[in-house]
Design a protein around this motif. Sequence first.
Motif, mmCIF file in Angstrom:
data_model
loop_
_atom_site.group_PDB
_atom_site.id
_atom_site.type_symbol
_atom_site.label_atom_id
_atom_site.label_comp_id
_atom_site.label_asym_id
_atom_site.label_seq_id
_atom_site.Cartn_x
_atom_site.Cartn_y
_atom_site.Cartn_z
ATOM 1 N N ARG A 90 128.132 -37.574 -4.930
ATOM 2 C CA ARG A 90 128.593 -36.375 -5.637
ATOM 3 C C ARG A 90 128.857 -36.678 -7.109
ATOM 4 O O ARG A 90 128.525 -35.877 -7.998
ATOM 5 C CB ARG A 90 129.860 -35.831 -4.974
ATOM 6 C CG ARG A 90 129.609 -35.178 -3.629
ATOM 7 C CD ARG A 90 130.824 -34.348 -3.198
ATOM 8 N NE ARG A 90 132.000 -35.179 -2.989
ATOM 9 C CZ ARG A 90 132.309 -35.736 -1.822
ATOM 10 N NH1 ARG A 90 131.534 -35.544 -0.769
ATOM 11 N NH2 ARG A 90 133.406 -36.468 -1.697
ATOM 12 N N PHE A 91 129.461 -37.841 -7.361
ATOM 13 C CA PHE A 91 129.726 -38.240 -8.744
ATOM 14 C C PHE A 91 128.420 -38.332 -9.529
ATOM 15 O O PHE A 91 128.312 -37.792 -10.639
ATOM 16 C CB PHE A 91 130.458 -39.584 -8.757
ATOM 17 C CG PHE A 91 130.714 -40.130 -10.130
ATOM 18 C CD1 PHE A 91 131.839 -39.758 -10.845
ATOM 19 C CD2 PHE A 91 129.813 -41.018 -10.714
ATOM 20 C CE1 PHE A 91 132.076 -40.256 -12.122
ATOM 21 C CE2 PHE A 91 130.033 -41.519 -11.986
ATOM 22 C CZ PHE A 91 131.165 -41.144 -12.693
ATOM 23 N N ALA A 92 127.430 -39.023 -8.972
ATOM 24 C CA ALA A 92 126.149 -39.189 -9.661
ATOM 25 C C ALA A 92 125.481 -37.841 -9.912
ATOM 26 O O ALA A 92 124.872 -37.618 -10.969
ATOM 27 C CB ALA A 92 125.242 -40.101 -8.836
ATOM 28 N N LYS A 93 125.612 -36.923 -8.953
ATOM 29 C CA LYS A 93 125.006 -35.603 -9.106
ATOM 30 C C LYS A 93 125.633 -34.838 -10.269
ATOM 31 O O LYS A 93 124.921 -34.201 -11.066
ATOM 32 C CB LYS A 93 125.167 -34.812 -7.803
ATOM 33 C CG LYS A 93 124.474 -33.456 -7.818
ATOM 34 C CD LYS A 93 124.625 -32.757 -6.470
ATOM 35 C CE LYS A 93 123.933 -31.397 -6.485
ATOM 36 N NZ LYS A 93 124.059 -30.699 -5.174
ATOM 37 N N ARG A 94 126.961 -34.913 -10.386
ATOM 38 C CA ARG A 94 127.633 -34.229 -11.503
ATOM 39 C C ARG A 94 127.278 -34.875 -12.838
ATOM 40 O O ARG A 94 127.090 -34.184 -13.842
ATOM 41 C CB ARG A 94 129.159 -34.273 -11.295
ATOM 42 C CG ARG A 94 129.628 -33.516 -10.059
ATOM 43 C CD ARG A 94 129.597 -32.025 -10.230
ATOM 44 N NE ARG A 94 129.980 -31.331 -9.014
ATOM 45 C CZ ARG A 94 131.241 -31.057 -8.670
ATOM 46 N NH1 ARG A 94 132.234 -31.441 -9.452
ATOM 47 N NH2 ARG A 94 131.503 -30.398 -7.553
ATOM 48 N N MET A 95 127.184 -36.193 -12.864
ATOM 49 C CA MET A 95 126.802 -36.869 -14.104
ATOM 50 C C MET A 95 125.369 -36.513 -14.507
ATOM 51 O O MET A 95 125.059 -36.361 -15.683
ATOM 52 C CB MET A 95 126.935 -38.388 -13.948
ATOM 53 C CG MET A 95 128.354 -38.890 -13.711
ATOM 54 S SD MET A 95 129.545 -38.372 -14.978
ATOM 55 C CE MET A 95 130.498 -37.160 -14.038
ATOM 56 N N LYS A 96 124.505 -36.349 -13.503
ATOM 57 C CA LYS A 96 123.118 -35.961 -13.786
ATOM 58 C C LYS A 96 123.068 -34.570 -14.408
ATOM 59 O O LYS A 96 122.254 -34.302 -15.302
ATOM 60 C CB LYS A 96 122.291 -36.001 -12.508
ATOM 61 C CG LYS A 96 120.820 -35.665 -12.735
ATOM 62 C CD LYS A 96 120.017 -35.747 -11.447
ATOM 63 C CE LYS A 96 118.552 -35.392 -11.698
ATOM 64 N NZ LYS A 96 117.751 -35.455 -10.445
ATOM 65 N N ALA A 97 123.938 -33.666 -13.940
ATOM 66 C CA ALA A 97 123.972 -32.321 -14.510
ATOM 67 C C ALA A 97 124.355 -32.365 -15.985
ATOM 68 O O ALA A 97 123.775 -31.665 -16.823
ATOM 69 C CB ALA A 97 124.954 -31.451 -13.724
#
Length: 509
Positions: free
Chosen positions: A431-438
């Motif tokens: 989830r963290f990586a997904k938000r950082m990707k956004a």
Amino acid sequence: MADSKREIERKYEATPETRLPDLTRVAGVSAVVHRGLRELDAVYYDTEDLRLAAGSLTLRRRTGGDDAGWHLKFPVATGIRDEFRAPLADTLPSSLAGLVRSRVRDAAVAPVVRLRSSRDVHHLLDEDGALLAELSVDAVRAERLAEDGRGRTAAWTEIEVELADDQDPAVLDAVERRLRKAGVRPSASASKLARALAETAPKRRRTKAAEGTGPRTAGDHVLAYVRDQITAVVDLDPAVRRDLPDSVHRMRVATRRLRSAFKTYRKVLDRTVTDPVGDELKWLAAELGIDRDQEVLDDRIRARIAALPRPLLLGPVRGRLRLWSVAGRTGSRRRIVSVLDGKRYQALLETLDALLADPPLLPGAAQEPAQALPKAVTKDYERLATRIGRALEQPPGEDRDLALHEARKAAKRARYAGEAARPALGKPAKRFAKRMKAVQTVLGDHQDSVVARDALRALAVQAHGAGESAFTWGLLYGQEEAAAADRERELPEVWAEAADPALRTALKG
């Protein structure tokens, strides 16, 4: 470049007494034509430590049959390989040598196994007489040629079914069902070479496998991630040489992930060792990106031109873009191949191998993953938060653009940190990586607009100097300026989601 084809085949166990079932009962097969017996003699080449075999590659020089010559096969998926062919010659053709260079480096490639096969060939035809697949019953005799097992032999019989070009793989499914019904089972070996190496290998004392061989410590997890990225660089080398779609981009991403891992996990890996390696990875990424960046920019501007109504295209806009694009390129693939063949790149690959063989682990590497990895990821988040704050404090203009670009690089590093920690930390890291990707995506779009505006201004200057209208270039500049402003307005909302404290709390368990 060598000739290539995609090979889709399946292998089955057999004995000299195995009898083929009636394959005309297979859906779509109207006739089975016996094509006779062929004698094939193939010598397989590899390094002394079998580097090609370790990557499931096969390199052979074969005589007999209708495809005599040198063959190099790369795995694509189970039962699918890309085969490259070169004419029969005494030594390995340069067209194939380049494709294996990232694996063999300076090591000598020499004969390791000789396979002689008596191949009984049958063609499976449809009602129009078109070839659906070739089925062969191979009586194989293998002889070890490498010093460590010279003279050891093995023999077996197998059935091989290869799909004809442009045919539906469902044909192979239907044939397999018929063979299984007749008691014929799939082979346990992926290839003849794999079986030959296994059955002619010298007997060595087997040691009891260590229990719990998966990653345990923080160092284990970081090294597993580093190993994956190094493997990606090596595996993508042949694809880049072949100019396959997206291969250059994927190799650049692997180099960036490596550099990020070295920086993020500085408490695990000694940066006095990894920093010089990171510098070389940065060099490689820059070399790979020279024409890739130009291509992406061209595509962006071309798409904007295509979206304009014809009345707004004043002057030779497409011709001007084409001239500018050609001037900005450097000979792309030829230059990249020269880099991959160069001593500096080969030395980098050796350095990466050495790093895996003797990793520069620090005391922090022995910590529990749940203790060390969240700290490193959180530190990258804090670095990103600082840069986002600085950027948003700047008034619109060049300074703000530069600050947002620095924030973009920090977002990418935080994303990679989360991805590297995912095997150890699970869904919170995902989830963290997904938000950082956004966040990275918004900032990346903004930076692309900044770069595009610089290019459009240069195109407008060139057009004006040639006596052409610069109206369209100014219009496109305005569109990019508006797109950048949209991203800047979007950023606070995307960042608010990424900055949710619950994300970091979940990382810490």
